[in-house]
Write an enzyme that holds these catalytic residues in place. Structure first.
Site, mmCIF file in Angstrom:
data_model
loop_
_atom_site.group_PDB
_atom_site.id
_atom_site.type_symbol
_atom_site.label_atom_id
_atom_site.label_comp_id
_atom_site.label_asym_id
_atom_site.label_seq_id
_atom_site.Cartn_x
_atom_site.Cartn_y
_atom_site.Cartn_z
ATOM 1 N N GLU A 134 0.626 -1.020 0.079
ATOM 2 C CA GLU A 134 0.027 0.092 -0.132
ATOM 3 C C GLU A 134 0.802 1.252 -0.032
ATOM 4 O OE1 GLU A 134 -4.043 -1.370 2.247
ATOM 5 O OE2 GLU A 134 -2.432 -0.947 3.387
ATOM 6 N N CYS A 158 7.222 -5.578 15.091
ATOM 7 C CA CYS A 158 6.482 -4.665 16.201
ATOM 8 C C CYS A 158 5.266 -4.981 16.502
ATOM 9 C CB CYS A 158 6.958 -3.368 16.030
ATOM 10 S SG CYS A 158 8.495 -2.592 15.533
ATOM 11 N N CYS A 161 2.093 -2.839 15.505
ATOM 12 C CA CYS A 161 2.022 -2.425 14.132
ATOM 13 C C CYS A 161 1.312 -3.640 13.052
ATOM 14 C CB CYS A 161 3.433 -2.082 13.498
ATOM 15 S SG CYS A 161 3.581 -1.644 11.773
ATOM 16 N N GLY A 248 7.050 -1.637 5.584
ATOM 17 C CA GLY A 248 8.486 -2.441 5.670
ATOM 18 C C GLY A 248 9.349 -1.478 6.360
ATOM 19 N N GLU A 249 10.727 -2.360 6.774
ATOM 20 C CA GLU A 249 11.622 -1.451 7.239
ATOM 21 C C GLU A 249 12.718 -0.861 6.241
ATOM 22 O OE1 GLU A 249 14.775 0.478 8.721
ATOM 23 O OE2 GLU A 249 13.088 -0.086 10.096
ATOM 24 N N SER A 282 12.494 6.463 7.544
ATOM 25 C CA SER A 282 12.148 6.369 8.813
ATOM 26 C C SER A 282 12.755 4.805 9.105
ATOM 27 C CB SER A 282 10.858 6.449 9.159
ATOM 28 O OG SER A 282 10.493 6.027 10.347
ATOM 29 N N SER A 305 12.128 6.011 14.508
ATOM 30 C CA SER A 305 10.795 5.480 15.397
ATOM 31 C C SER A 305 11.280 4.752 16.726
ATOM 32 C CB SER A 305 10.116 4.686 14.586
ATOM 33 O OG SER A 305 9.696 5.172 13.506
ATOM 34 N N LEU A 306 11.248 5.923 17.625
ATOM 35 C CA LEU A 306 11.916 5.173 19.008
ATOM 36 C C LEU A 306 10.647 4.748 20.080
ATOM 37 C CD1 LEU A 306 14.504 5.273 20.591
ATOM 38 C CD2 LEU A 306 13.449 7.418 21.750
ATOM 39 N N ASN A 384 -2.390 4.829 16.157
ATOM 40 C CA ASN A 384 -3.749 4.770 15.087
ATOM 41 C C ASN A 384 -4.104 3.102 15.312
ATOM 42 O OD1 ASN A 384 -3.697 7.145 13.727
ATOM 43 N ND2 ASN A 384 -1.659 6.388 12.972
ATOM 44 N N CYS A 427 -0.208 5.894 10.097
ATOM 45 C CA CYS A 427 0.963 5.093 10.421
ATOM 46 C C CYS A 427 0.539 4.103 11.321
ATOM 47 C CB CYS A 427 1.821 6.182 11.355
ATOM 48 S SG CYS A 427 2.759 7.380 10.431
#
Length: 434
Positions: A134, A158, A161, A248-249, A282, A305-306, A384, A427
């Site tokens: 997406e 995570c 997510c 994705g990372e 990110s 992204s902590l 979210n 997000c």
């Protein structure tokens, strides 16, 4: 100063298909972390995978003069078309052959969802091998931002997510990443994105930080549309800001992501001619990748992204923290600032009773200020919701106190907007559901 009375502490859990839960981010037998894409067939080579010299070589191998590569590149990166009928400057009897070689189909639109006012569109794409990803197109007052995906799924696991709970299918190619932008530009040109956007307010009623505004936060300046391929008088509208905050990372697909970034910043017609500061990458904290990015001499905007400043909680929220601890990730972010001069964003999802305690805001401020002042901006993001999630966003009063503690410590802080939440396009919500 501590909270009185102290609020409870909720720990991350993962809901398993059999209804049981676990504290360790393991799901359906997948490994805790997956840094390597499975060995799968990659899409055919596309013009956006190649440098201009490589395009010229291929054109010459086809028995045509090298300048045809520039013409093909102009059609793609300037006019955003792969339609052979539009390429009237190419030999008519070779157009179909050239398009077949340089523009193999990469993305097939499955469907799109629009917000009520039409200023946000979420696309579901099917790739050549059936994988689904997406991307989200968002109009703001002074920018048009596209949130792109860089992997099919994600291997970081995570638990809060939706993408992270899918696991990793494969890395996307550079051209698959670039094509998301080209297709978005086609949608904008067709007038399918609302031509105005209202002011965004956060959960506290204050002006919210827009996705893609990281570039403008560097010096606290107002966003502008004045350079390169950005929108301005007499120019056709197009995407002005790109954020690698989709599926994705990005740093786990480093080579292909940077290939796409180079296409974004290369002057037209070799690429899109965008300013590097309008591209945000990110990461959840892949320290070697952050340091490698700092050495690229392409000063993109960087966001970490902590989500928790203390390792005890972050180990459970962000499994990569078991490899590189919070302080190591913050050190790498600070190194990025020192190397590039670009102010860093810290992304922080505010989750009720999990990571939104005031003492964590104070700890975060202490850690950031210990490295210096003026190098960082914090973007708290109200969580979210995702289908079936056991978590929810922080209460407004709690979020306000979290922000106040950071600001009182001298840390610039702005709550991020939740644009696209009603179409599961915000997000952490991207799950490529049909």
């Amino acid at each position: 100063m501590t909270e009185n009375p102290p609020r409870r502490q909720v720990r991350p859990v993962v809901e398993n298909p059999d209804g049981t839960t676990s504290r360790t981010p393991i799901r359906d037998g997948r490994p805790l972390l997956n840094f390597r894409s499975p060995r799968v067939t990659q899409p055919p080579q596309h013009l956006a995978d190649m440098t201009m010299d490589e395009r010229i070589t291929v054109v010459k191998e086809m028995g045509l003069p090298g300048f045809r590569a520039k013409q093909l590149s102009t059609h793609y990166f300037v006019h955003h078309t792969t339609d052979p009928e539009a390429m009237t400057d190419l030999p008519k009897d070779r157009r179909a052959e050239l398009v077949e070689r340089f523009f193999p189909p990469l993305l097939t639109e499955v469907h799109r969802l629009r917000t009520k006012n039409g200023d946000t569109i979420k696309f579901l794409w099917r790739l050549f091998d059936g994988a689904l990803v997406e991307s989200v197109l968002m109009r703001y007052r002074n920018r048009i931002t596209l949130c792109v995906s860089s992997q099919c799924g994600c291997g970081m696991n995570c638990p809060f997510c939706a993408t992270g709970q899918q696991g990793l299918t494969r890395n996307m190619s550079s051209a698959e990443i670039v094509e998301q932008v080209i297709r978005a530009n086609q949608v904008i040109a067709a007038g399918e994105l609302a031509d105005t956007s209202g002011e965004d307010s956060d959960m506290l009623g204050n002006p919210a930080a827009a996705v893609g505004s990281e570039a403008d936060e560097e010096q606290g300046r107002e966003p502008t549309c004045a350079s390169g391929a950005e929108n301005g008088p007499g120019r056709a509208e197009r995407v002005t800001n790109i954020v690698f905050m989709g599926m994705g990372e990005p740093l786990a697909n480093y080579k292909r992501v940077m290939g796409a970034v180079r296409r974004f910043v290369e002057p037209a017609p070799a690429g899109l001619g965008m300013g590097a500061r309008r591209i945000t990458i990110s990461t959840v904290g892949l320290v070697p990748g952050i340091n490698k990015l700092a050495a690229e001499e392409i000063p993109v905007t960087f966001a970490l992204s902590l989500h928790a400043p203390d390792d005890g909680l972050r180990d459970e929220m962000i499994p990569v923290n078991t490899r590189w601890k919070a302080d190591e990730a913050i050190d790498a972010a600070y190194n990025y600032y020192r190397t590039t001069g670009r102010r860093v964003s810290i992304e922080y999802a505010l989750i009720k009773d999990m990571n939104d305690h005031a003492w964590r805001a104070e700890l975060l401020a202490k850690k950031l200020n210990a490295r210096g002042r003026g190098w960082v901006h914090v973007n708290p993001i109200p969580l979210n919701p995702t289908p079936g999630s056991v978590w929810t966003a922080s209460e407004p009063a709690v979020a306000a106190e979290f922000v106040r503690r950071l600001q009182d410590a001298g840390v610039p802080t702005t709550i991020r907007d939740t644009r696209g939440k009603d179409i599961d396009g915000a997000c952490g919500q991207l799950a490529a559901a049909q």
